[in-house]
Scaffold this active site. Structure first.
Site, short mmCIF file in Angstrom:
data_model
loop_
_atom_site.label_atom_id
_atom_site.label_comp_id
_atom_site.label_asym_id
_atom_site.label_seq_id
_atom_site.Cartn_x
_atom_site.Cartn_y
_atom_site.Cartn_z
N ASP A 145 -6.75 -6.76 4.10
CA ASP A 145 -7.83 -6.10 3.37
C ASP A 145 -8.75 -7.16 2.75
O ASP A 145 -9.97 -7.11 2.88
CB ASP A 145 -7.23 -5.20 2.27
N ASP A 178 -3.26 -18.16 0.95
CA ASP A 178 -4.22 -18.89 0.10
C ASP A 178 -4.95 -19.95 0.92
O ASP A 178 -6.17 -20.10 0.85
CB ASP A 178 -3.53 -19.49 -1.14
N LYS A 220 2.78 -15.25 3.14
CA LYS A 220 3.03 -16.00 1.91
C LYS A 220 4.53 -16.27 1.87
O LYS A 220 5.23 -15.92 0.91
CB LYS A 220 2.53 -15.18 0.70
N ASP A 269 -12.77 -8.65 4.17
CA ASP A 269 -14.00 -8.64 3.36
C ASP A 269 -14.59 -10.04 3.29
O ASP A 269 -15.81 -10.24 3.39
CB ASP A 269 -13.71 -8.16 1.92
N TYR A 324 0.82 -1.21 0.00
CA TYR A 324 0.00 0.00 0.00
C TYR A 324 0.85 1.27 0.00
O TYR A 324 0.45 2.29 -0.54
CB TYR A 324 -0.89 0.04 1.25
C1 IPM Z 1 -10.62 -0.93 3.63
C2 IPM Z 1 -10.75 -0.33 2.25
C3 IPM Z 1 -9.57 0.57 1.98
C4 IPM Z 1 -8.32 -0.30 2.00
C5 IPM Z 1 -9.67 1.38 0.65
C6 IPM Z 1 -10.90 2.26 0.62
C7 IPM Z 1 -8.45 2.21 0.41
O1 IPM Z 1 -10.90 -1.34 1.31
O2 IPM Z 1 -10.55 -0.17 4.60
O3 IPM Z 1 -10.62 -2.15 3.75
O4 IPM Z 1 -7.95 -0.90 0.99
O5 IPM Z 1 -7.71 -0.36 3.07
MG MG Z 2 -11.13 -3.27 2.13
#
Ligand code: IPM
Ligand code: MG
Length: 348
Positions: free
Chosen positions: A242, A218, A186, A246, A136
Site C-alpha cells: 500500500d 525501509d 522486514k 503510493d 489489514y
Molecule cells: C489502496 C487504498 C486502500 C488500501 C484503502 C482505501 C482501504 O489505499 O487501494 O491502496 O489501503 O488498500
Molecule cells: Mg493505498
C-alpha cells in the site's frame, strides 16, 4: 463480458464516466454493464458501504470496475460502516489476493516526477501486492492495558499458503518481463516477514530463470527514489505494498496515472485506480481519469484476454499525455472531460 460498474465516492463518479466512454469507443461486442452503489454513497442510500446486492453483482460479473471510496462525512462511523471497508470487503469476498500495480514512466512526463528526469526515465516496475491478508485482515480492536490505558492493536500474520500463492503470481509476472523479482519484507524484525522470505525462497525453486532478491522495506522505500531503475517486479505484503505503491506513483509523476488489477485464481478481477476519492477536488470536474482508464486496459488484458485493445487504450493515454493534454495533477488545466475527449479521439 458482464462488467459490474461501481463508481463509489468523490471523483470515483467523475472518472468512471470517462472510463465508460472509452469502453464505448472501443465498441467491443457482447459487453453488458451493471451498475451498483459502493462506499459512502451506498452507506447514505442503503445504510451499509457494501450492500449485499453489490456483493452478489460483483461475484456474478466477469470483472468489476471500481472507482474509489472514502467520504469525510463517514469518518466518525463505526469502522465496519466506513466506506473503506467496502473495498476491503470486496477484495476478500472476490478472493482477489494479488494486486498488480504497474508504475511506468510515460515518455515526456519526466518533469512531473519528483525525481530527477534522468532517474525518473528508468522507472518500469510492477508492484505485486498481497491483498487478502496481513495486518489489514488480522484480529484488531481497542482494549485496556493492566494499567487502564487505552490500547489499539492489529495483528499481522500470513500463513504459508497465502505467501505461496502470491509468490507464484509474482514469479509468473517476472517471467513475463525482465525476470527479476525483489521480495520486500522486514525480516530483520518481524516473524511474519521471516516466513514470507522463507516461502519466497522455497517457491523460487520452481522458477530457476527468475533472479530473486530480498530487500527490507525501509531500504526499498529509499532505493525507490534513489535508483528505481533497479526494480523489475516487486512482491510485498498488503501494508508495505500500500505504502510503496503510493510512493512509486509520485516517482512517475502523479497518482492520477496509476492503475491496478486485483486478481484471484481465475480470470475474474477487480480493477481500480490506486488513488482514492479525493474529496478535496470532488465535483469540480478536474480529476485525472487516466488511472481509471488504464484500469479498463488492465481489465481487457487480464479478464478478457484482449491484449490488442488493452495496448490500444494504453497507447491512447500515452499519446494524449505526449500531446500535452495535462490535468491539474500534472501542472496542466485540462478538465476530466477534456482528457476523456482526447483519449476517445485517439481511439477513433
Ligand atoms: C489502496 C487504498 C486502500 C488500501 C484503502 C482505501 C482501504 O489505499 O487501494 O491502496 O489501503 O488498500
Ligand atoms: Mg493505498
Amino acid at each position: 463480458m458482464h462488467i459490474a460498474v461501481l463508481p463509489g465516492d468523490g471523483i470515483g463518479q467523475e472518472i468512471m464516466v470517462e472510463a465508460l466512454r472509452v469502453l464505448e469507443a472501443l465498441a467491443l461486442p457482447g459487453m453488458q454493464l451493471s451498475h451498483a452503489d459502493v462506499g459512502g454513497v451506498a452507506y447514505h442510500k442503503h445504510g451499509h458501504p457494501l450492500p449485499s446486492e453489490t456483493v452478489v453483482l460483483a461475484k456474478s460479473a466477469d470483472a468489476v470496475l471500481f472507482g474509489a471510496v472514502g467520504d469525510p462525512s463517514c469518518d466518525n462511523l463505526e469502522r465496519h460502516l466506513r466506506p473503506e471497508q467496502a473495498v476491503l470487503g470486496l477484495r476478500k469476498e472476490m478472493q482477489t489476493f494479488a494486486n498488480l500495480r504497474p508504475a511506468k514512466m510515460f515518455p515526456g512526463m519526466e518533469d512531473a516526477s519528483g525525481l530527477k528526469p534522468e532517474i525518473a526515465r528508468t522507472i518500469d516496475i510492477v508492484i505485486v501486492r498481497e491483498l487478502n491478508g496481513d495486518v489489514y485482515f488480522g484480529q484488531k480492536g481497542m482494549r485496556k492495558t493492566a494499567d487502564g490505558l487505552r490500547e489499539g492493536y492489529d495483528i499481522m500474520s500470513y500463513d504459508e499458503s497465502e505467501v505461496r500463492r502470491i509468490a507464484h503470481v509474482a514469479f509468473k509476472t517476472a517471467m513475463g518481463r525482465g525476470r527479476r523479482l525483489c521480495s520486500v519484507d522486514k525480516a530483520n524484525v518481524l516473524e511474519t516477514s521471516q516466513l514470507w522470505r522463507d516461502v519466497m525462497v522455497e517457491t523460487s525453486a520452481d522458477y530457476p530463470e527468475v533472479e530473486l532478491s530480498h530487500m527490507y522495506v525501509d531500504n526499498a522505500a529509499m532505493q525507490l527514489v534513489r535508483n528505481p531503475g533497479q526494480f523489475d517486479v516487486v512482491v510485498t505484503g498488503n501494508l508495505f505494498g500500500d505504502i510503496l505503491s503510493d510512493q512509486a506513483s509520485m516517482c512517475v509523476g502523479s497518482i492520477g496515472l496509476l492503475a491496478s488489477a486485483s486478481l484471484g485464481e481465475g480470470t475474474k478481477g477487480l480493477y481500480e485506480p490506486i488513488h482514492g476519492s479525493a474529496p478535496d477536488i470532488a465535483g469540480q470536474g478536474i480529476a485525472n481519469p487516466s488511472a481509471m482508464i488504464l484500469s479498463v486496459a488492465m481489465m481487457l488484458r487480464h479478464s478478457f484476454g484482449m491484449e490488442t485493445e488493452a495496448v490500444r487504450t494504453e497507447a491512447a493515454v500515452a499519446a494524449v499525455l505526449a500531446k500535452g493534454v495535462l490535468g491539474h495533477d500534472l501542472g496542466g488545466n485540462a478538465s476530466t472531460t477534456e482528457i476523456g475527449d482526447a483519449i476517445v479521439a485517439e481511439l477513433s
